[in-house]
Structure formats: structure tokens, C-alpha cells
Motif scaffolding. Structure first.
Motif, PDB file in Angstrom:
ATOM      1  N   SER A   1       1.002  -0.939   0.000  1.00 53.68           N
ATOM      2  CA  SER A   1       0.128   0.003  -0.055  1.00 53.68           C
ATOM      3  C   SER A   1       0.980   1.315   0.017  1.00 53.68           C
ATOM      4  O   SER A   1       1.586   1.568   0.982  1.00 53.68           O
ATOM      5  CB  SER A   1      -0.834   0.038   1.331  1.00 53.68           C
ATOM      6  N   PHE A   2       0.785   1.936  -0.884  1.00 55.56           N
ATOM      7  CA  PHE A   2       1.574   3.256  -1.198  1.00 55.56           C
ATOM      8  C   PHE A   2       1.243   4.117   0.068  1.00 55.56           C
ATOM      9  O   PHE A   2       2.238   4.795   0.561  1.00 55.56           O
ATOM     10  CB  PHE A   2       1.260   4.017  -2.228  1.00 55.56           C
ATOM     11  N   GLY A   3      -0.003   4.214   0.283  1.00 52.31           N
ATOM     12  CA  GLY A   3      -0.308   5.225   1.386  1.00 52.31           C
ATOM     13  C   GLY A   3       0.025   4.636   2.836  1.00 52.31           C
ATOM     14  O   GLY A   3       0.690   5.494   3.606  1.00 52.31           O
ATOM     15  N   LEU A   4      -0.079   3.612   3.204  1.00 50.98           N
ATOM     16  CA  LEU A   4       0.472   3.067   4.709  1.00 50.98           C
ATOM     17  C   LEU A   4       1.910   3.191   4.497  1.00 50.98           C
ATOM     18  O   LEU A   4       2.569   3.516   5.746  1.00 50.98           O
ATOM     19  CB  LEU A   4      -0.204   1.534   4.620  1.00 50.98           C
ATOM     20  N   GLU A   5       2.456   2.858   3.394  1.00 52.84           N
ATOM     21  CA  GLU A   5       3.972   3.175   3.220  1.00 52.84           C
ATOM     22  C   GLU A   5       4.436   4.469   3.737  1.00 52.84           C
ATOM     23  O   GLU A   5       5.350   4.793   4.566  1.00 52.84           O
ATOM     24  CB  GLU A   5       4.489   2.533   2.021  1.00 52.84           C
ATOM     25  N   ALA A   6       3.682   5.359   3.180  1.00 52.96           N
ATOM     26  CA  ALA A   6       4.161   6.880   3.555  1.00 52.96           C
ATOM     27  C   ALA A   6       3.673   7.319   4.887  1.00 52.96           C
ATOM     28  O   ALA A   6       4.760   7.795   5.460  1.00 52.96           O
ATOM     29  CB  ALA A   6       3.025   7.778   2.607  1.00 52.96           C
ATOM     30  N   ALA A   7       2.713   6.545   5.424  1.00 52.23           N
ATOM     31  CA  ALA A   7       2.440   7.078   6.921  1.00 52.23           C
ATOM     32  C   ALA A   7       3.657   6.414   7.691  1.00 52.23           C
ATOM     33  O   ALA A   7       4.198   6.999   8.714  1.00 52.23           O
ATOM     34  CB  ALA A   7       1.087   6.548   7.252  1.00 52.23           C
ATOM     35  N   GLU A   8       3.960   5.075   7.393  1.00 55.84           N
ATOM     36  CA  GLU A   8       5.021   4.315   8.188  1.00 55.84           C
ATOM     37  C   GLU A   8       6.534   5.232   7.995  1.00 55.84           C
ATOM     38  O   GLU A   8       7.057   5.603   9.013  1.00 55.84           O
ATOM     39  CB  GLU A   8       4.925   3.081   7.671  1.00 55.84           C
ATOM     40  N   LYS A   9       6.823   5.412   6.873  1.00 54.34           N
ATOM     41  CA  LYS A   9       8.218   6.049   6.704  1.00 54.34           C
ATOM     42  C   LYS A   9       8.408   7.435   7.003  1.00 54.34           C
ATOM     43  O   LYS A   9       9.270   8.019   7.542  1.00 54.34           O
ATOM     44  CB  LYS A   9       8.458   6.090   5.042  1.00 54.34           C
TER      45      LYS A   9
ATOM     46  N   SER B   1      -6.261  11.868 -17.624  1.00 56.51           N
ATOM     47  CA  SER B   1      -6.728  12.828 -17.045  1.00 56.51           C
ATOM     48  C   SER B   1      -5.837  13.655 -15.953  1.00 56.51           C
ATOM     49  O   SER B   1      -6.061  14.865 -16.021  1.00 56.51           O
ATOM     50  CB  SER B   1      -8.052  12.366 -16.622  1.00 56.51           C
ATOM     51  N   THR B   2      -5.116  12.842 -15.340  1.00 53.96           N
ATOM     52  CA  THR B   2      -4.772  13.655 -14.035  1.00 53.96           C
ATOM     53  C   THR B   2      -3.167  14.206 -14.508  1.00 53.96           C
ATOM     54  O   THR B   2      -2.689  15.096 -14.005  1.00 53.96           O
ATOM     55  CB  THR B   2      -4.497  12.762 -12.699  1.00 53.96           C
ATOM     56  N   GLY B   3      -2.452  13.109 -15.453  1.00 55.56           N
ATOM     57  CA  GLY B   3      -1.343  13.516 -15.654  1.00 55.56           C
ATOM     58  C   GLY B   3      -0.183  12.505 -14.673  1.00 55.56           C
ATOM     59  O   GLY B   3       0.989  13.032 -14.789  1.00 55.56           O
ATOM     60  N   TYR B   4      -0.836  12.100 -13.722  1.00 57.76           N
ATOM     61  CA  TYR B   4       0.028  11.440 -12.798  1.00 57.76           C
ATOM     62  C   TYR B   4      -0.195   9.837 -12.671  1.00 57.76           C
ATOM     63  O   TYR B   4      -1.091   9.219 -13.515  1.00 57.76           O
ATOM     64  CB  TYR B   4      -0.415  11.713 -11.400  1.00 57.76           C
ATOM     65  N   VAL B   5       0.853   9.109 -12.357  1.00 55.40           N
ATOM     66  CA  VAL B   5       0.745   7.584 -12.669  1.00 55.40           C
ATOM     67  C   VAL B   5       0.057   7.307 -11.153  1.00 55.40           C
ATOM     68  O   VAL B   5       0.292   8.051 -10.164  1.00 55.40           O
ATOM     69  CB  VAL B   5       2.207   6.867 -12.870  1.00 55.40           C
ATOM     70  N   LEU B   6      -0.474   5.852 -11.268  1.00 57.10           N
ATOM     71  CA  LEU B   6      -1.016   5.437 -10.056  1.00 57.10           C
ATOM     72  C   LEU B   6      -0.075   5.375  -8.827  1.00 57.10           C
ATOM     73  O   LEU B   6       1.208   4.913  -9.188  1.00 57.10           O
ATOM     74  CB  LEU B   6      -1.758   4.058 -10.322  1.00 57.10           C
ATOM     75  N   GLY B   7      -0.319   5.730  -7.380  1.00 58.17           N
ATOM     76  CA  GLY B   7       0.515   5.682  -6.588  1.00 58.17           C
ATOM     77  C   GLY B   7       1.303   7.113  -6.330  1.00 58.17           C
ATOM     78  O   GLY B   7       1.785   7.412  -5.254  1.00 58.17           O
ATOM     79  N   GLY B   8       1.129   7.920  -7.306  1.00 62.24           N
ATOM     80  CA  GLY B   8       1.575   9.254  -7.251  1.00 62.24           C
ATOM     81  C   GLY B   8       0.600  10.297  -7.623  1.00 62.24           C
ATOM     82  O   GLY B   8       1.056  11.340  -8.216  1.00 62.24           O
ATOM     83  N   VAL B   9      -0.750   9.877  -7.820  1.00 61.43           N
ATOM     84  CA  VAL B   9      -1.673  10.650  -8.102  1.00 61.43           C
ATOM     85  C   VAL B   9      -1.791  11.953  -7.060  1.00 61.43           C
ATOM     86  O   VAL B   9      -2.263  11.389  -5.881  1.00 61.43           O
ATOM     87  CB  VAL B   9      -3.028  10.143  -8.479  1.00 61.43           C
ATOM     88  N   SER B  10      -1.617  13.071  -7.413  1.00 62.71           N
ATOM     89  CA  SER B  10      -2.078  14.227  -6.541  1.00 62.71           C
ATOM     90  C   SER B  10      -3.409  14.680  -6.705  1.00 62.71           C
ATOM     91  O   SER B  10      -3.659  15.041  -8.075  1.00 62.71           O
ATOM     92  CB  SER B  10      -0.848  15.035  -6.522  1.00 62.71           C
ATOM     93  N   PRO B  11      -4.235  15.447  -5.841  1.00 63.40           N
ATOM     94  CA  PRO B  11      -5.362  16.066  -6.078  1.00 63.40           C
ATOM     95  C   PRO B  11      -4.783  17.393  -6.586  1.00 63.40           C
ATOM     96  O   PRO B  11      -5.804  18.036  -7.017  1.00 63.40           O
ATOM     97  CB  PRO B  11      -5.979  16.227  -4.776  1.00 63.40           C
ATOM     98  N   LEU B  12      -3.735  17.962  -6.218  1.00 67.20           N
ATOM     99  CA  LEU B  12      -3.149  19.289  -6.721  1.00 67.20           C
ATOM    100  C   LEU B  12      -2.488  19.024  -8.259  1.00 67.20           C
ATOM    101  O   LEU B  12      -1.752  18.038  -8.422  1.00 67.20           O
ATOM    102  CB  LEU B  12      -2.197  19.953  -5.973  1.00 67.20           C
ATOM    103  N   GLY B  13      -2.683  20.125  -9.062  1.00 68.06           N
ATOM    104  CA  GLY B  13      -1.973  20.087 -10.210  1.00 68.06           C
ATOM    105  C   GLY B  13      -2.331  19.134 -11.383  1.00 68.06           C
ATOM    106  O   GLY B  13      -1.517  18.725 -12.141  1.00 68.06           O
ATOM    107  N   GLN B  14      -3.494  18.474 -11.238  1.00 65.62           N
ATOM    108  CA  GLN B  14      -4.062  17.768 -12.313  1.00 65.62           C
ATOM    109  C   GLN B  14      -4.341  18.198 -13.721  1.00 65.62           C
ATOM    110  O   GLN B  14      -4.590  19.261 -13.746  1.00 65.62           O
ATOM    111  CB  GLN B  14      -5.479  16.897 -12.045  1.00 65.62           C
TER     112      GLN B  14
END
Length: 162
Positions: free
Chosen positions: A28-36, A99-112
Motif C-alpha cells: 500500500s503506497f499510502g500506508l508506506e508513506a505513513a510508516e516512513k 486525465s490527471t497526468g500522474y501515475v497510480l501511487g503518485g496521483v496528487s489532488p493538486l495540479g491535475q
């Protein structure tokens, strides 16, 4: 610099960037971010792109330790006839990238590339700051949820199973 960071700078948001080494085998990208980053999972929000039964894309921001409730999301999108729909489902990854210009795991709500209607889970209001992807894996942006909502013209709604 990602488009998300450019928007944060242009809008003079109160933000901080947090970088960590992404492990490609993380489940999980998100859980990894929280942990790290050493923060609570309820403070880190994942960006999920859904598709309505009419084929329109929208964004749901939910804590990484929660699950998006599709019925609640459809109802939230239908409020005030913003995006009338009966059902939503996860969008095809190729549509998300286009649509967003981002890849999964790196999709930001900003700057789409194309700004999508965004719903932020109501639990974000309980946090002084939240973390969202800054546009690539291993890079998070921390900012007040109210500033994020204002920047995205987003609404807070109960959209999780949690």
C-alpha cells in the motif's frame, strides 16, 4: 518540481514537502508513506479517481487506513446535482493517467491536467494538517485540509466505510 508543488507555491499555501525512499514492493503506497514519515495513518490521504455511471471522473480523498464507500461517494457527488449519478467505481488506470497526468501511487489532488470534482472525507476536518501525494511516489505534501479544499473547490463529506 511536480505540478502539485507548482500549484502550492503559486497559491502560497502553508505546505511542507516530505520525501522518503519508495519501496516498489510495498503493498500500500499510502500506508508506506505513513510508516516512513512516522505519522498516523488517519492523517495521510490517498487520492482515488472514480468513474460515475455516466462516464465522468471524480476524485475521492480518503485516509489510507479507510476504504472508500462507493454508495456514499455517489451520493456526495449527487448533492446539489453537482454530478448526478447512481453508482461509481474505480476508474481505469489509463483514464486516470490521461486525465490527471500522474501515475497510480503518485496521483496528487493538486495540479491535475484536468481538474476533477473532488470530495474529501469529513475526517480530514479533525486534522490540523493532512498529507497527500505531491505528484510522485515517495513525495508527500502536508497542508491544512481547509486550504486544500479551497484550492480544489472541494467539499467535505462522509465517504468512507470507517
Amino acid at each position: 518540481m511536480t505540478p502539485a508543488i507548482k500549484i502550492a507555491k503559486q497559491r502560497r499555501l502553508d505546505y511542507q514537502l516530505h520525501e522518503y525512499t519508495h519501496d516498489s514492493s510495498a503493498a500500500s503506497f499510502g500506508l508506506e508513506a505513513a510508516e516512513k514519515l512516522g505519522v498516523k495513518a488517519e492523517q495521510v490521504f490517498k487520492t482515488l479517481v472514480v468513474e460515475t455511471d455516466a462516464g465522468t471522473l471524480a476524485v475521492a480523498l480518503v485516509p489510507v487506513d479507510n476504504t472508500l464507500n462507493f454508495k456514499k461517494m455517489a451520493k456526495a457527488l449527487s448533492v446539489d446535482k453537482v454530478l448526478p449519478c447512481k453508482k461509481v467505481q474505480m476508474a481505469d488506470p489509463k483514464k486516470v493517467a490521461r486525465s490527471t497526468g500522474y501515475v497510480l501511487g503518485g496521483v496528487s489532488p493538486l495540479g491535475q491536467k484536468k481538474r476533477l470534482i473532488t470530495i474529501i472525507d469529513i475526517s480530514a476536518k479533525d486534522q490540523s494538517t493532512i498529507y497527500v501525494s505531491a505528484g510522485r511516489r515517495g513525495l508527500e505534501i502536508e497542508l491544512p485540509p481547509s486550504q486544500l479544499a479551497e484550492t480544489l473547490s472541494a467539499r467535505f463529506e462522509d465517504i468512507t466505510d470507517g
